[in-house]
Enzyme design. Sequence first.
Site, PDB file in Angstrom:
ATOM      1  N   ASP A 112       0.829  -1.217   0.000  1.00 44.73           N
ATOM      2  CA  ASP A 112       0.000   0.000   0.000  1.00 44.73           C
ATOM      3  C   ASP A 112       0.858   1.258   0.000  1.00 44.73           C
ATOM      4  OD1 ASP A 112       0.782  -0.442   2.674  1.00 44.73           O
ATOM      5  OD2 ASP A 112      -1.150   0.165   3.526  1.00 44.73           O
TER       6      ASP A 112
ATOM      7  N   ASP B 106      -5.160   0.303   6.076  1.00 45.67           N
ATOM      8  CA  ASP B 106      -5.923   0.049   7.303  1.00 45.67           C
ATOM      9  C   ASP B 106      -7.010   1.086   7.497  1.00 45.67           C
ATOM     10  OD1 ASP B 106      -3.926  -1.726   7.461  1.00 45.67           O
ATOM     11  OD2 ASP B 106      -3.009  -0.915   9.270  1.00 45.67           O
TER      12      ASP B 106
ATOM     13  N   TYR C 252       9.398  -2.083   9.829  1.00 43.43           N
ATOM     14  CA  TYR C 252       8.463  -1.401   8.932  1.00 43.43           C
ATOM     15  C   TYR C 252       9.094  -0.221   8.180  1.00 43.43           C
ATOM     16  CZ  TYR C 252       3.961   0.006   7.103  1.00 43.43           C
ATOM     17  OH  TYR C 252       2.927   0.310   6.253  1.00 43.43           O
TER      18      TYR C 252
HETATM   19  P1  NG1 Z   1      -0.711  -3.381  10.523  1.00 45.53           P
HETATM   20  O1  NG1 Z   1      -0.894  -4.796  10.324  1.00 45.53           O
HETATM   21  O2  NG1 Z   1      -1.949  -2.716  11.023  1.00 45.53           O
HETATM   22  O3  NG1 Z   1       0.468  -3.080  11.335  1.00 45.53           O
HETATM   23  C1  NG1 Z   1       0.683  -2.172   8.540  1.00 45.53           C
HETATM   24  C2  NG1 Z   1       0.340  -0.830   7.912  1.00 45.53           C
HETATM   25  C3  NG1 Z   1      -0.418  -0.990   6.584  1.00 45.53           C
HETATM   26  C4  NG1 Z   1       0.283  -1.962   5.659  1.00 45.53           C
HETATM   27  C5  NG1 Z   1       0.588  -3.262   6.419  1.00 45.53           C
HETATM   28  C6  NG1 Z   1       1.366  -4.242   5.588  1.00 45.53           C
HETATM   29  C7  NG1 Z   1      -0.106   0.861   9.619  1.00 45.53           C
HETATM   30  C8  NG1 Z   1      -1.140   1.639  10.340  1.00 45.53           C
HETATM   31  N1  NG1 Z   1      -0.521  -0.049   8.776  1.00 45.53           N
HETATM   32  O4  NG1 Z   1      -0.481  -2.775   9.019  1.00 45.53           O
HETATM   33  O5  NG1 Z   1      -0.564   0.277   5.979  1.00 45.53           O
HETATM   34  O6  NG1 Z   1       1.437  -1.408   5.124  1.00 45.53           O
HETATM   35  O7  NG1 Z   1       1.329  -3.013   7.607  1.00 45.53           O
HETATM   36  O8  NG1 Z   1       0.678  -4.578   4.446  1.00 45.53           O
HETATM   37  O9  NG1 Z   1       1.073   1.076   9.790  1.00 45.53           O
END
Ligand code: NG1
Length: 517
Positions: A58, A208, A264
């Site tokens: 994304d 999300d 991340y």
């Molecule tokens: P989650 O699983 O909520 O940590 C995160 C990112 C998304 C996306 C996913 C991987 C946030 C709020 N969300 O999700 O945007 O990149 O990882 O697909 O950081």
Amino acid sequence: MADELVPEVSSLDDIYSSVDQRERYAAIFDSFASKYNAEPEFLSRSPGRVNLIGEHIDYCYFSVLPMAIESDIVIAVRKNNDACLRLANTDARFPPTTVPLSASGAFVVVDKADSSWADYFKCGHLVAHEFLNSAAGPAAPVVPLGMDIVVDGTVPAASGLSSSAAFICAAALATLRVNGVTSVSKQELTAMAIVSERHLGVFSGGMDQSASVYGKPDHALYVQFKPELRCTPFKFPAAQPPLSFVIANSLVHANKHDTAPTNYNLRVVEVSLAAEILAHKYAVVIPQDSGIGTGTLRGFMEAYFAKKEGALPWDGDVDEGSRRLTEMAELVRQTFTIKDGYTKEQAAAALGVSDADLHQKFLAKTPVRFSKLQLYGRALHVYEEAGRVLKYLTTMLHPPSSPSSSDSIFTSLGSLMDQSHASLDTLFDSSCPELNTLCSIARANGSAGSRVTGAGWGGCTVHLVPLDKAEKLNAALREQYYKVRFPGISDEDIEQALVVSKPGIGSLVYTGGRPQI
Ligand code: NG1
């Protein structure tokens, strides 16, 4: 996209279909009354989500296929005249706190060095305040009103089910309403929530928040980010036996904020750097519109085809997208010849810049730590995963007509989910042993396809399973994962780890008052 408004509902039946939530809501009202000696004026709520496929793409602006679930964050609110946010949580692990509001209309401050559960509310408040200020124009700054708040959540924290986005969306919605904005479009709420987690230092994409705001009962969502944000709901096709999804939490706590420098945010840096190296090699100029102000892999794809074929930006057509993505994957294989990772110096040379310039543009935006930059694996995952999303969508919309075992809908979707997991494990390095174990047990016990969902490094897995095999799968996970890995774990904790949830409705305001029990 039509500017649909975030709904206001007065009946819990309009929100939940699987679990009776009257007792939960009554307890939230009780908690509010005992803390503030009053009833809340309204409740805002926003759900978590599970992503079916399309992971870590994304933030490169490629489309994803999540669905909102019924687990959510509910915030009970009343305005106060004390120029502060009083925040309480029904979960005793999260202590109450008070945040002063400045008389000058200054924004609340999110202190990244001193993190607390209340930060998510502050992030939502901050972006809602920004919105109020821009709506007020020259009359800004708006001095936001004080709020008494009780938060209650059923989305497990740090589980990859997007509790943070659910919290932030609900907080932004509550802040807007207290300050007089009773009608906000889904697009506006999503847009403000997408940028909000950057105040916490995470450069997330928009999946999300989109899923949380646009969720629709019994539907998954096809979320496109370019040429503009578009969330198209679609139903699962009828199959015999019916499709079902089991969500299993590894119970490995995945704290995205604390691990951002190696996980991340480092991935965001690596895919951005890969995009710029491709752009340099193929001599195209790409927009600097990533979360960290660099180019993206989507931007490179558009610029490459514009130069090569005079093509317009990809408009979402599935066949054309598949063709372009396949070519992109091939360019990645040819371009990134150092398959086991680039040193900073090697990356700077590939980009044709000095080490200092590389540092300035990519490594100084957010703290990151690495021994080598994995450009080949990360970029290949993104293009191939974006292609898998298109195949998954096509199969959902046009399921194979023959139910024979070689091309049934379960085989087609399941194999895409398995490929996605393998890619996240080996190319993107966002899985972990526990997630891999859950997926292996599931595949051996009736799952047609299993993968990590969400950011990874812990958190949840999602399994596609024919409905008549779901109980067998749950039993296997109970015996072979939870009881083995967490000896002595209670049945109740296992039940909670196996998140049962139907696709649910997105963000809304509830004004129905205390439910009758
Ligand atoms: P989650 O699983 O909520 O940590 C995160 C990112 C998304 C996306 C996913 C991987 C946030 C709020 N969300 O999700 O945007 O990149 O990882 O697909 O950081």
